[in-house]
Design a protein around this motif. Structure first.
Motif, short mmCIF file in Angstrom:
data_model
loop_
_atom_site.label_atom_id
_atom_site.label_comp_id
_atom_site.label_asym_id
_atom_site.label_seq_id
_atom_site.Cartn_x
_atom_site.Cartn_y
_atom_site.Cartn_z
N PHE A 241 3.63 1.60 7.26
CA PHE A 241 3.53 1.73 5.81
C PHE A 241 3.72 0.40 5.08
CE2 PHE A 241 3.77 6.30 6.60
CZ PHE A 241 2.82 6.74 5.70
N ASN A 242 4.44 -0.52 5.68
CA ASN A 242 4.53 -1.85 5.09
C ASN A 242 3.15 -2.51 5.07
OD1 ASN A 242 7.26 -1.60 4.67
ND2 ASN A 242 7.86 -2.71 6.53
N ILE A 243 2.41 -2.32 6.16
CA ILE A 243 1.04 -2.85 6.24
C ILE A 243 0.15 -2.18 5.20
CG2 ILE A 243 -1.04 -2.92 7.69
CD1 ILE A 243 0.91 -3.10 10.14
N LEU A 244 0.25 -0.86 5.11
CA LEU A 244 -0.59 -0.10 4.19
C LEU A 244 -0.26 -0.38 2.73
CD1 LEU A 244 -0.65 3.34 6.07
CD2 LEU A 244 -2.36 1.50 6.15
N MET A 245 1.01 -0.54 2.45
CA MET A 245 1.43 -0.81 1.06
C MET A 245 0.89 -2.16 0.60
SD MET A 245 3.41 1.72 -0.14
CE MET A 245 4.89 1.37 -1.05
N GLU A 246 0.89 -3.14 1.50
CA GLU A 246 0.36 -4.45 1.16
C GLU A 246 -1.15 -4.37 0.90
OE1 GLU A 246 0.04 -8.26 0.09
OE2 GLU A 246 1.94 -7.18 0.46
N LEU A 247 -1.85 -3.60 1.71
CA LEU A 247 -3.29 -3.41 1.50
C LEU A 247 -3.58 -2.69 0.20
CD1 LEU A 247 -4.36 -2.48 5.15
CD2 LEU A 247 -5.19 -4.44 3.84
N LYS A 248 -2.72 -1.74 -0.14
CA LYS A 248 -2.94 -1.02 -1.39
C LYS A 248 -2.74 -1.95 -2.59
CE LYS A 248 -2.28 3.30 -3.77
NZ LYS A 248 -1.43 4.46 -4.07
N LYS A 249 -1.78 -2.84 -2.50
CA LYS A 249 -1.57 -3.81 -3.57
C LYS A 249 -2.80 -4.70 -3.77
CE LYS A 249 3.47 -4.24 -3.05
NZ LYS A 249 4.57 -5.15 -2.61
N GLN A 250 -3.50 -4.92 -2.65
CA GLN A 250 -4.72 -5.73 -2.70
C GLN A 250 -5.94 -4.91 -3.11
OE1 GLN A 250 -5.08 -7.52 1.21
NE2 GLN A 250 -2.97 -8.31 1.16
N LYS A 251 -5.69 -3.63 -3.47
CA LYS A 251 -6.76 -2.70 -3.90
C LYS A 251 -7.81 -2.47 -2.82
CE LYS A 251 -6.13 -3.90 -8.78
NZ LYS A 251 -5.18 -2.77 -8.99
N HIS A 252 -7.31 -2.34 -1.59
CA HIS A 252 -8.23 -2.12 -0.46
C HIS A 252 -8.84 -0.72 -0.48
CE1 HIS A 252 -9.84 -2.68 3.62
NE2 HIS A 252 -9.44 -1.43 3.86
N PHE A 253 -8.05 0.26 -0.97
CA PHE A 253 -8.49 1.66 -0.89
C PHE A 253 -9.16 2.11 -2.17
CE2 PHE A 253 -4.75 1.17 1.87
CZ PHE A 253 -5.33 1.48 3.10
N ALA A 254 -10.27 2.85 -2.00
CA ALA A 254 -11.02 3.36 -3.15
C ALA A 254 -10.40 4.62 -3.73
CB ALA A 254 -12.47 3.66 -2.74
#
Length: 423
Positions: A241-254
């Protein structure tokens, strides 16, 4: 009522004997109860479809009320209000929760007309002796009610769910934009976390499903590894989730979708180019003119198995009708219907005569179709010349990486999932 019950059971057994367990029952009339019965069925859009409801009511002479919801809503309502449903249709990852909450009752296999036809995916966890079982909760591990009341692999004549619809899931991608990959060779879960698709990746909002899509993706990208992905440690959950949270901050997910129609809309609207999808969503998107391929990841599929459960509150004439409905699901028509949206049934040979040779060859045998095939909505979902991604039923289920699962640390992963969604 006792006489009615006896007559119905006698009819089913006699019919089966007369046909040698053959296919005549597909078209044979059912014996109805004299008192009108209304069954409340709670589940997902995957199986709670209007065509299925209408056909079952016509065949069985009962009234069916379908209530379709997203996974989280379903589990919450079922575990707190067993009096508000008679049958529950979802996936094996809900079984442990429902069983521990004591909101479902054992199903007697002797009352299931087609029990002996159910194949080894449900009974033993693998389609052939050499196929991998896969990590996590393979269905057979939680199918049988043990003598001490727990769930396990040993057959006792009582089961926690009727094994029926199942499939292997992966992700869909728009081949107008993303070049078509090679099944089991270049298609990879890692695509979900590839930076080049930033802002165009959709994920299913289901903590026992989307979590594994993302875990498979993280491992495929080399971002982390797991000792046992089907039963992650607290430390592994936190790292993921640390990995995923960082990606979400980068607006990776639609975005995160809740229903099959919503996933199709994500794809057809262009909101996502690739993401978690179920087979009916792929069919809907293709039927709407958006070319979507269902990947066959080289890492293996995430598999799931549908469950039909009997509410602990379901008794009397409703219980009799519930068994009739469970038997109807395995009697042929429903299995053929869901095959046209890419799903398998646990006793496929009974549905085979109700599919055209071309349909069977495409959906089950993995052969190229020589004509367009229509989905359950009547639209063309498979163009002529197409071969099902991943191949045949046996080949697809010979590449299972993991099953939808409720892990030992499920509650902790659930908290992290909602933290992730709200971030």
């Amino acid at each position: 009522m006792v006489a009615d019950t006896y007559s119905r059971r006698k009819f089913l057994k006699t019919s089966a004997a007369l046909t040698g367990g053959g296919l005549a029952l597909v078209k044979a009339p059912y014996v109805f109860t004299k008192t009108p019965v209304t069954l409340k069925v709670m589940g997902t859009h995957v199986t709670l479809q209007e065509e299925i409801r209408q056909k079952a009511m016509a065949d069985l002479g009962i009234t069916l009320e379908f209530e379709a919801k997203g996974e989280s809503e379903l589990v919450q309502k079922a575990t707190t209000h067993p009096d508000q449903f008679d049958l529950y249709e979802q996936w094996t990852d809900s079984i442990r929760t429902l069983w521990h909450a004591k909101v479902i009752q054992p199903i007697e296999t002797e009352r299931l007309t087609y029990w002996k036809e159910i194949n080894d995916i449900s009974r033993k966890g693998r389609i052939t002796p050499s196929a991998p079982i896969g990590l996590g909760d393979a269905p057979y591990k939680i199918l049988n009610v043990q003598n001490d009341g727990s769930l396990g692999a040993n057959f006792t004549g009582q089961i926690s769910f009727l094994p029926y619809v199942h499939n292997v899931d992966s992700f869909g991608y728009n081949t107008k934009v993303i070049p078509k990959g090679i099944p089991y060779e270049t298609e990879s879960w890692g695509w979900l976390l590839d930076p080049k698709y930033k802002g165009k990746v959709g994920i299913v909002n289901a903590p026992t499903i989307g979590l594994f899509d993302l875990a498979l993706a993280a491992q495929a990208r080399g971002l982390m590894s797991f000792g046992d992905m089907g039963n992650m440690t607290i430390e592994e959950i936190d790292k993921l989730f640390n990995i995923l949270m960082e990606l979400k901050k980068q607006k990776h997910f639609a975005g995160f979708w809740n229903t099959v129609p919503q996933s199709a809309d994500f794809m057809t609207s262009g909101r996502m180019l690739l993401g978690s999808m179920f087979s009916p969503g792929i069919s809907m998107a293709n039927g709407s003119g958006t070319p979507v391929t269902y990947a066959a990841p080289k890492e293996g599929y995430r598999a799931w198995h549908g469950v039909m459960c009997l509410s602990s509150e379901c008794q009397g004439s409703k219980k009799e009708a519930a068994y009739d409905y469970m038997n109807w699901w395995l009697s042929g028509w429903a299995g053929a219907f869901i095959a046209r949206q890419g799903y398998y049934i646990s006793n496929p040979e009974r549905s085979r005569p109700l599919l055209s040779t071309t349909e069977w060859d495409y959906w089950y045998d993995g052969k190229a179709t020589n004509q367009p095939l229509k989905g359950t909505d009547g639209r063309v979902s498979v163009p002529a010349g197409d071969i099902r991604t991943g191949g045949s039923y046996i080949n697809r289920f010979s590449h299972v990486a993991i099953w939808n699962t409720v892990m030992e640390n499920y509650e902790y992963s659930l908290d992290r999932w909602y933290e992730f969604l709200l971030a």
